[in-house]
Structure formats: C-alpha cells, structure tokens
Design an enzyme around this catalytic site. Structure first.
Site, mmCIF file in Angstrom:
data_model
loop_
_atom_site.group_PDB
_atom_site.id
_atom_site.type_symbol
_atom_site.label_atom_id
_atom_site.label_comp_id
_atom_site.label_asym_id
_atom_site.label_seq_id
_atom_site.Cartn_x
_atom_site.Cartn_y
_atom_site.Cartn_z
ATOM 1 N N ARG A 162 0.822 -1.242 0.000
ATOM 2 C CA ARG A 162 0.000 0.000 0.000
ATOM 3 C C ARG A 162 0.837 1.265 0.000
ATOM 4 N NH1 ARG A 162 -3.042 -2.943 3.748
ATOM 5 N NH2 ARG A 162 -4.755 -3.992 2.702
ATOM 6 N N LYS A 203 2.322 11.508 -10.814
ATOM 7 C CA LYS A 203 1.417 10.595 -11.528
ATOM 8 C C LYS A 203 2.213 9.352 -11.892
ATOM 9 C CE LYS A 203 -1.470 13.827 -14.086
ATOM 10 N NZ LYS A 203 -1.789 14.202 -15.463
ATOM 11 N N GLU A 208 8.418 18.851 -25.121
ATOM 12 C CA GLU A 208 7.812 19.206 -23.823
ATOM 13 C C GLU A 208 8.410 20.511 -23.285
ATOM 14 O OE1 GLU A 208 5.244 17.955 -22.306
ATOM 15 O OE2 GLU A 208 5.010 15.894 -22.991
ATOM 16 N N LYS A 238 6.641 23.371 -13.759
ATOM 17 C CA LYS A 238 5.801 22.228 -13.400
ATOM 18 C C LYS A 238 5.549 22.206 -11.889
ATOM 19 C CE LYS A 238 4.592 17.518 -14.203
ATOM 20 N NZ LYS A 238 4.683 16.337 -15.030
ATOM 21 N N GLU A 256 -4.841 17.128 -10.199
ATOM 22 C CA GLU A 256 -5.488 17.520 -11.439
ATOM 23 C C GLU A 256 -6.978 17.796 -11.259
ATOM 24 O OE1 GLU A 256 -3.592 15.898 -14.799
ATOM 25 O OE2 GLU A 256 -5.292 16.280 -16.119
ATOM 26 N N ARG A 293 -3.894 21.836 -13.303
ATOM 27 C CA ARG A 293 -2.835 20.964 -13.793
ATOM 28 C C ARG A 293 -3.062 20.542 -15.249
ATOM 29 N NH1 ARG A 293 0.337 16.260 -10.495
ATOM 30 N NH2 ARG A 293 1.230 15.350 -12.323
ATOM 31 N N ASN A 307 -1.261 19.795 -20.321
ATOM 32 C CA ASN A 307 -1.606 18.940 -21.462
ATOM 33 C C ASN A 307 -1.703 19.716 -22.766
ATOM 34 O OD1 ASN A 307 -1.736 16.419 -20.185
ATOM 35 N ND2 ASN A 307 -3.671 17.024 -19.245
ATOM 36 N N HIS A 362 -1.398 17.956 -26.107
ATOM 37 C CA HIS A 362 -1.497 16.511 -25.858
ATOM 38 C C HIS A 362 -2.799 15.887 -26.374
ATOM 39 C CE1 HIS A 362 1.996 17.272 -23.462
ATOM 40 N NE2 HIS A 362 2.072 16.033 -23.022
ATOM 41 N N HIS A 415 -1.902 12.564 -27.951
ATOM 42 C CA HIS A 415 -2.283 11.229 -27.461
ATOM 43 C C HIS A 415 -3.031 10.447 -28.533
ATOM 44 C CE1 HIS A 415 -2.025 12.505 -22.958
ATOM 45 N NE2 HIS A 415 -0.898 11.958 -23.370
ATOM 46 N N HIS A 474 6.525 10.071 -27.830
ATOM 47 C CA HIS A 474 5.557 10.949 -27.157
ATOM 48 C C HIS A 474 5.803 12.429 -27.499
ATOM 49 C CE1 HIS A 474 2.849 12.535 -24.159
ATOM 50 N NE2 HIS A 474 3.836 13.252 -23.655
HETATM 51 N N1 GLY Z 1 4.687 11.767 -13.320
HETATM 52 C C1 GLY Z 1 4.281 12.764 -14.222
HETATM 53 C C2 GLY Z 1 3.347 13.729 -13.650
HETATM 54 O O1 GLY Z 1 2.978 13.615 -12.507
HETATM 55 O O2 GLY Z 1 2.934 14.649 -14.328
#
Ligand code: GLY
Length: 363
Positions: free
Chosen positions: A115, A137, A179, A221, A231, A235, A239, A242, A246, A259
């Site tokens: 966990r 993320k 990016e 960032k 998000e 946040r 994108n 993107h 994507h 990417h």
């Molecule tokens: N790990 C990428 C982000 O959190 O945006």
C-alpha cells in the site's frame, strides 16, 4: 554547477536536484536505506554499474526490456512479485533509473507494494527530466488505453543529472525538447524567448544551458503541481498539445511516434484553433513552428502518412480527459498564456482534423 527546485506539497514535498554530477548525491540521500533499482536493459548498460556502486551492497536490481510494452499490468505484477521475493519491507525504497516508462512503472509499483513505499526518480531522458519524473502521476497502460491504471504517488526526491543527456540519441533529445517548448508556449513567454536565444547552445547540449533549461521546466511544473496536485483543474494546462498528441500515439499503436514527437504535432494543431477562437497571433504560431524545427522537430516530416481523421477523432473520444463525449483542448490567447481545457464544437473539430490529415497545419 547544480541547483535545486522544490515541489511544495506539505509532508509530500520533495527536492529535484538538477545539474552535472548530481547523481553522486544518491549515496548520501539513500545512505541508510535498502531497496531495489528498477531500470531497463538499455539504461542499465550505460548507468547501472555506477548507480549500484553509489548505493552500496544492500541493493537489488530489476532490469526490464526497454520500451512502452514494459508499462503493462503483467510486467507490473512481475515486478511486485520480485520485490516481495527480495523480502523488502515497508521501509524499503525503489529507485527508478530510466525514462518515462521505467519511472511510471516503478512509481506505480512503489504506490501499490504494501500500500505504498518510498521511491526516488533518477530520470535519464530529457523528457523524463522535464516532465514524467516530476509530479507524482504513476501508472501503466491497459489494452483499452494509455495510463488507464495508476495512482498519485510522489517520489521522495528526483536526481536529474544533466551529464547523462550527453549520450541521449538525437531523436530522444528532440522528443524531450517538445515538452520543453510546450512550457514556453503555454505558460512562460520569457522562457520561450530564452529558448529562441539559446537554441544553438541547447542543440550542442551545453551543460550550463541544459541545467538552466531543465530547472526552468521543473520550476514551471512545480508551480502548477503545487497548486493542483491531483489535477482538479489547473494541472490540465500541462496537457497543451497533448489532445491530438495522445490520439496520434494511439492511432499509430504507441510505437512509431515518440511521445514528444506527437506533442510537437499537437501544439500547432491547438494553436490553429487558438488563432481562430482566441486571436492567438499568427506570427507567434510561426515562431513556434520555427523553434520546433530548430530542435529537430519538423512537423511536416514527423506527421505519419495515411492517418485517418476518423480514427484520430475516435481516439480523442476515448481519452480519459474527455467527458460527455466532448473533446477538450488547452488553448492559448497569447504566447506563454493558456486557459483551462475547453471543448471544440464537434463540427469544427472534424473540419480541423480532416484538413490536418489532408494538408497539415502551417507546414
Ligand atoms: N509523473 C508525471 C506527472 O505527474 O505529471
């Protein structure tokens, strides 16, 4: 030569060490820890021995096959079984040594093993340094789409050693630059101007210039993530470029287009609608195309042949960020300034996509 950028998230705050030689700091940061380094075979051949040497004898290593297919549920389960077999307990640490695939998979393994255990990001690609290693993320791909299983799990530190960029293949470096350009176009006009002025030095991978560039991306960032970790809104501005990006990755099977290349294709597309709907200046859209070109991202050449606009449209509808069937784009009203994602009316989007597939945009 090195600097630190902080991600401020209360008890989940962490430093990003950036610059030449910062990798050495791993031995101090993880002096008393035990854990496992997760990497891929390619990165392992360049940096594995050095990192294992810095960590000392208490550490294990898991080496994955390079490439996006490693971000799968079966590979994630296999990694967890190996971690469990090593006897790692809750105090253990994982180190993600590699690009975005290794970072996302390792982060997800750290989020889910017992966990949640701690992990450190050691990004070895430009794209991972300026984007995927920062922000928390983590995740893996499912057959139904990219990053569909995941968790928010912040690393305890990021070590972005710009020395490792010296051996990065040109195509990978260019992919990361997409990016980098994104931050300038969507969020920081001064940084965009700085990129224009320093394009030649960036292309020769001048160490001091790379450090400054990576640090500025991480600062931008950090600012966004610190305000909106999960998000909830803001946040999503990260994108920019993107939505089409994507869709291109999905339509081409996540294999032939990197990417960053997909994002480089997505930015002029989002700017075309920004010009139509937000009065984004055409002259600045040309500057964006020119800068991408200077970084080896020639959008006319990058665009895959024979893309069907209907396939792209379907992929956009399946994106986890679309809602109620509406496809949302981050749009800019001026250089360095974008808003939250907004829906483009379906008939306008179809027209834009048909045109893009047939002729491209501004190319
Ligand atoms: N790990 C990428 C982000 O959190 O945006």
């Amino acid at each position: 030569m090195a600097c630190e950028v902080k991600i401020s998230l209360g008890e989940r705050s962490y430093p990003i060490q950036i610059g030449s030689g910062v990798l050495e700091g791993l031995s101090v940061a993880l002096r008393d820890a035990r854990g496992i380094v997760i990497t891929d075979a390619h990165v392992d051949s360049f940096h594995g021995a050095r990192v294992m040497g810095l960590l000392g004898g208490n550490w294990g290593k898991i080496v994955l096959p390079p490439g996006e297919p490693s971000k799968s549920a079966s590979r994630w389960a296999e990694v967890l079984e190996k971690i469990a077999a090593s006897g790692l307990d809750r105090r253990g640490v994982l180190v993600a040594l590699g690009g975005g695939v290794v970072g996302d998979l390792t982060g997800f393994a750290a989020a889910t093993y017992m966990r949640g255990i701690r992990f450190v990001q050691v990004p070895t690609s430009l794209l991972a340094m300026v984007d995927s290693s920062v922000g928390g993320k983590t995740g893996i791909n499912l057959a139904a789409g990219k990053n569909l299983a995941g968790a928010f799990h912040q690393p305890m530190a990021v070590f972005a050693d710009t020395d490792v960029l010296a051996t990065l293949p040109a195509r990978e470096f260019a992919s990361g630059m997409a990016e980098v350009v994104k931050y300038g176009v969507a969020l920081d006009a001064d940084f965009f101007g700085w990129l224009e002025k320093n394009a030649a030095a960036i292309q020769t991978r001048d160490p001091a210039v790379l450090e400054r560039m990576v640090a500025r991306c991480c600062e931008i960032k950090a600012d966004v993530v610190s305000k909106d970790e999960r998000e909830g809104g803001l946040r999503a501005v990260l994108n920019f470029g993107h939505t089409l990006g994507h869709a291109i990755e999905k339509a081409t099977g996540f294999s032939s287009v990197l990417h960053g290349e997909a994002v480089a294709l997505g930015m002029p597309f989002a700017l075309a609608w920004s010009m139509a709907d937000k009065n984004f200046p055409a002259e600045d859209a040309r500057r964006v195309l020119l800068l991408l070109h200077q970084f080896g991202l020639n959008v006319a050449q990058l665009k895959p042949k024979n893309l069907d606009w209907r396939e792209l449209r379907a992929a956009m509808g399946q994106d986890k960020k679309s809602a109620d069937g509406a496809v949302r784009f981050v749009l800019c009203d001026r250089l360095g300034h974008c808003g939250l994602p907004e829906a483009i009316p379906a008939e306008d989007l179809d027209g834009l996509l048909k045109g893009w597939c047939a002729h491209g945009i501004g190319e």
